[in-house]
Design an enzyme around this catalytic site. Structure first.
Site, PDB file in Angstrom:
ATOM      1  N   SER A   1       0.830  -1.207   0.000  1.00  0.00           N
ATOM      2  CA  SER A   1       0.000   0.000   0.000  1.00  0.00           C
ATOM      3  C   SER A   1       0.871   1.267   0.000  1.00  0.00           C
ATOM      4  CB  SER A   1      -0.936  -0.096   1.213  1.00  0.00           C
ATOM      5  OG  SER A   1      -1.900   0.893   1.186  1.00  0.00           O
TER       6      SER A   1
ATOM      7  N   ASP B   1      -9.546  -5.647  -4.653  1.00  0.00           N
ATOM      8  CA  ASP B   1      -8.933  -4.573  -3.866  1.00  0.00           C
ATOM      9  C   ASP B   1      -9.483  -3.226  -4.314  1.00  0.00           C
ATOM     10  OD1 ASP B   1      -7.213  -2.791  -2.570  1.00  0.00           O
ATOM     11  OD2 ASP B   1      -5.498  -4.138  -2.758  1.00  0.00           O
TER      12      ASP B   1
ATOM     13  N   HIS C   1      -7.359  -5.739  -0.177  1.00  0.00           N
ATOM     14  CA  HIS C   1      -6.200  -5.023   0.358  1.00  0.00           C
ATOM     15  C   HIS C   1      -5.480  -5.733   1.504  1.00  0.00           C
ATOM     16  CE1 HIS C   1      -4.140  -1.272  -0.327  1.00  0.00           C
ATOM     17  NE2 HIS C   1      -4.062  -1.040   0.968  1.00  0.00           N
TER      18      HIS C   1
END
Ligand code: NAG
Ligand code: NAG
Ligand code: NAG
Ligand code: NAG
Length: 422
Positions: free
Chosen positions: A192, A363, A396
């Site tokens: 991320s 995601d 995620h």
């Protein structure tokens, strides 16, 4: 999308703060009862870090060696860094261990890699495969809240930074330190925001001589396609209220009681389904173990700066990847020598740097369309230096905590690093 744009157009406050609402929700559990529990965690737990550091709490207990270090950035922040120098079963002889540095995402810290059992988490899998593993913790997270000038984390000055500074100060400090300790180039894993700061640093020619290879899990560069999730939440959130709460560039602490109360009131609002919001934002994580998820809730939701959240919202608003934009053009001139904030050009990442990129079909933060934009920038990359992996069912958090992440992702990461280091 039109609705969202219109909404943003009318509501200046939302422009800066609505992404922030959504980002808060990423760390909320997916059950209403869980939500209540997480949000009402006693503030005394929240205020002070657990007594034990990351090594003691999550590594040594599993029979691994672990060392703690402090690394000071050029702008004075003291960052906590952990090292797992070897696996549980030490293989004798052979080559020097290759260093791997793991960089967590926004609102998380180094602990986020260590929430599953040792057989399932990436640091220990790497250590057991013969790598020398380092785990960094960005400024503002619970173990990285000291400053050389005694700048206190209760002051707004402490929080005057965004991911620009994470890329230009935190990352170089940690990488220089690990290079210095190991005498070797670094293999890097980001999740991320950890992918974002590597991408932008490398695009500016920083650190390119110190990186051997880079693995990007759930890569975040563009946020253009967060629109649908954002639209839903922003339209339901009382942006004005949030604007009042977070005005000023101080700490953004998702565990703060006021934040929790505010969110609870949102979730109780007719028609607002917090389960839906989590899925709408991180995507529907397929493969989390519920006890690991509880550990996640107990440990994560780390602080960042409001300025960082605003910078993310600018990325969404503008559809470009640029430095933090000041509202007044004259401020941009002062900081950047031009009236708009400079764009990061990811095509400038050295074309022969080995890259491994893994993204998920579910995601919602690292949206498939946004990853395609990123890959568009990497079109000029040497074909044999770029490996791309797509995991249809992953969202995620599956990339750091998925029960099957070893099979799906980590074995491939290990193989990628071994190829660079053979
Ligand atoms: C790092 O700094 C903190 C805070 O100043 C201190 O408590 C800790 O002992 C230091 N750790 C190491 C390994 O030097
Ligand atoms: C924040 O830091 C910038 C430099 O990056 C400086 O120009 C600015 O004055 C600072 N803002 C505040 C409120 O201290
Ligand atoms: C979930 O995590 C707990 C605690 O680490 C562990 O005991 C349990 O076996 C895990 N469940 C599965 C299905 O792996
Ligand atoms: C980005 O850099 C590449 C060369 O590395 C150049 O061809 C391209 O025009 C640049 N893009 C922008 C928007 O400046």
């Amino acid at each position: 999308m039109a609705v969202v744009r219109g909404f943003l157009g009318f509501t200046a406050a939302c422009r800066d703060f609505c992404v922030l609402v959504v980002l808060v929700l990423v760390v909320q559990p997916h059950r209403a009862n869980g939500l209540g529990r997480a949000l009402t965690a006693p503030s005394k737990d929240v205020a002070k870090p657990p007594v034990a550091g990351i090594c003691a709490a999550s590594v040594i207990v599993h029979g691994y060696k672990c060392q703690e270090f402090n690394v000071t950035t050029k702008d004075g922040y003291i960052l906590s860094l952990q090292r797992i120098p070897e696996g549980r079963v030490v293989q004798n002889g052979g080559n020097k261990r290759q260093p791997v540095l793991l960089q967590h995402g926004v609102l998380m810290d180094g602990m986020s890699w260590l929430l599953n059992s040792p057989e399932h988490n990436l640091p220990m899998i790497l250590a057991d495969n013969g790598f020398d593993v380092w785990i960094s913790n960005t400024r503002g997270t619970r173990f990285s809240r000291q400053h050389t000038s005694q700048l206190d984390s209760s002051t707004t000055d402490f929080w005057n930074w965004s991911w620009d500074e994470l890329a230009s100060f935190d990352m170089p400090a940690v990488i220089d330190f690990v290079c210095g300790q190991t005498g070797q180039k670094i293999n890097y894993v980001g999740h991320s925001q950890g992918t974002l700061i590597a991408l932008v640093a490398l695009s500016e020619g920083k650190l390119v001589n110190k990186m051997k290879s880079v693995a990007l899990l759930s890569p975040v560069a563009y946020l253009n396609n967060m629109n649908s999730a954002l639209g839903r939440v922003a339209a339901k959130a009382f942006v004005g209220e949030i604007g009042t709460m977070y005005r000023g560039y101080a700490e953004f602490n998702p565990k703060k009681v006021e934040t929790g109360n505010f969110l609870k009131s949102l979730c109780a609002y007719p028609g607002v389904d917090c389960y839906d919001m989590l899925s709408g934002f991180t995507g529907k994580n397929c493969c989390l173990n519920s006890s690991s998820f509880d550990l996640f809730l107990a440990n994560e939701a780390q602080s960042t700066s409001n300025k960082n959240m605003v910078h993310f919202s600018q990325t969404f608003r503008d559809g470009t990847l640029a430095k933090y934009a000041y509202v007044r053009p004259s401020y941009n001139v002062m900081h950047y020598g031009q009236v708009t904030s400079p764009i990061y050009n990811l095509s400038n990442i050295p074309h022969d740097l080995p890259l491994f990129l893994s993204y998920g079909g579910q995601d919602a933060l690292s949206d498939v369309q946004d990853v395609k934009l990123l890959l568009g920038n990497l079109k000029v990359h040497d074909v044999d230096k770029l490996s791309v992996q797509f995991i249809k069912e992953y969202a995620h958090l599956d990339f750091i905590m998925g029960l099957n992440a070893k099979d799906k992702v980590y074995n491939q990461v290990v193989a990628f690093f071994k190829r660079q280091n053979s």
